[in-house]
Write an enzyme that holds these catalytic residues in place. Structure first.
Site, PDB file in Angstrom:
ATOM      1  N   ASP A  97      27.956  26.470  46.428  1.00 50.20           N
ATOM      2  CA  ASP A  97      28.542  26.556  45.097  1.00 50.20           C
ATOM      3  C   ASP A  97      28.068  27.882  44.482  1.00 50.20           C
ATOM      4  O   ASP A  97      27.113  28.496  44.993  1.00 50.20           O
ATOM      5  CB  ASP A  97      28.049  25.365  44.260  1.00 50.20           C
ATOM      6  CG  ASP A  97      28.384  25.516  42.801  1.00 50.20           C
ATOM      7  OD1 ASP A  97      29.552  25.790  42.486  1.00 50.20           O
ATOM      8  OD2 ASP A  97      27.463  25.353  41.960  1.00 50.20           O
ATOM      9  N   ASP A 124      28.314  28.890  40.469  1.00 49.81           N
ATOM     10  CA  ASP A 124      27.737  28.797  39.120  1.00 49.81           C
ATOM     11  C   ASP A 124      26.624  27.754  39.066  1.00 49.81           C
ATOM     12  O   ASP A 124      26.842  26.587  39.387  1.00 49.81           O
ATOM     13  CB  ASP A 124      28.825  28.449  38.103  1.00 49.81           C
ATOM     14  CG  ASP A 124      29.840  29.571  38.008  1.00 49.81           C
ATOM     15  OD1 ASP A 124      29.424  30.699  37.725  1.00 49.81           O
ATOM     16  OD2 ASP A 124      31.031  29.317  38.240  1.00 49.81           O
TER      17      ASP A 124
END
Ligand code: XBP
Ligand code: MG
Length: 258
Positions: free
Chosen positions: A8, A10
């Protein structure tokens, strides 16, 4: 056998939400004289909706501000505002405002050296990912990632599994051959529902979320000299998350008691 790590962006690679996206949204609001201020607490609440455009729409509906869009219509208004936010976000990154989280660069390097393939699965826009990978790691690490699944490329954003499924298809490997690294409940659900076991590194916005189903939950990935803390999952043989540990976790193929 473990073949790939899917990251991922953020909150996982860097703390981009509070000091990056939030600030960029506020600058875009100020440009237009909207008088909106997403403070840290409000932004934490708004993070329940993934995707910047979706978050904006959610906020406008919540506060009954849709009429502000006028004849342009809500979608176009939000798209324009979001474009402006993206420019501010990239300027923030270019100005050195965001650093990688502890252990991220170390783990990426180790993974490459040990022959693991790398990919990205994120809700944020492709431009934002390119900017982060090329500007914030001291060297351009974009070429390290074979696949970048980002933004509107899939119809449903996290917590739907679509972005992870997209990345798996592009990598040409099944979910069982991968591990995901995530920071949020939404991200964990997305990866698990795509059939990918997941390690979670929490941050201030996500620390209190429910990570049931994760293989391991830590406060960060850890560096030599900056130990990480295990919040749930196996005891750590060393106080950092390294490739050896990930291979061991992956080999177990079972959710651990928390
Ligand atoms: C990240 C997000 C993103 C960012 C903003 O979720 O929800 O929307 O907040 O990015 P995840 P955009 O880490 O689970 O991918 O404004 O480009 O959408
Ligand atoms: Mg995240």
């Amino acid at each position: 056998m473990l073949e790939a790590l899917i990251f991922d962006v953020d909150g996982t690679l860097a703390d981009t939400e509070r000091d990056g996206h939030r600030v960029a949204f506020n600058r875009a609001f100020a440009d237009r004289g909207l008088g909106w201020d997403w403070d840290e607490a409000l932004y934490g609440e708004l993070l329940s909706v993934t995707g910047g455009k979706e978050r904006l729409k959610h906020f406008m509906r919540l506060r009954e501000l849709e009429a502000l869009a006028g004849s342009e219509g809500l979608d176009a208004f939000v798209a324009g505002l979001h474009k402006a936010k993206e420019r501010h976000y990239e300027a923030l990154l270019a100005g050195g405002g965001i650093a990688p989280r502890p252990g991220v660069l170390r783990l990426l390097r180790e993974a490459r050296e040990s022959g693991l393939r790398l990919a990205i699965a994120t809700t944020t826009s492709p431009g934002n990912v390119e900017a982060l990978l090329s500007l914030c790691f001291g060297e351009d690490i974009r070429p390290w990632f074979e696949v970048v699944g980002a933004g509107d490329i899939v119809p449903k954003k996290k917590p739907a599994p679509d972005i992870y499924t997209f990345v798996l298809e592009r990598l040409g490997v099944p979910g069982e051959a991968c591990l995901a690294l995530e920071d949020s409940r939404h991200g964990l659900r997305s990866a698990l529902d795509a059939g990918i076991e997941t390690v979670v590194t929490v941050n201030d916005y996500t620390a209190d979320q429910d990570f049931d189903g994760a293989l391991l939950v830590v406060d960060h990935l850890g560096e030599p000299g900056a130990a990480c803390t295990r919040l749930a999952g196996v005891e750590l043989p060393v106080p950092l998350v390294d490739v050896e540990l990930l291979r061991q976790l992956h080999g177990r193929k079972a959710h651990l008691a928390h």
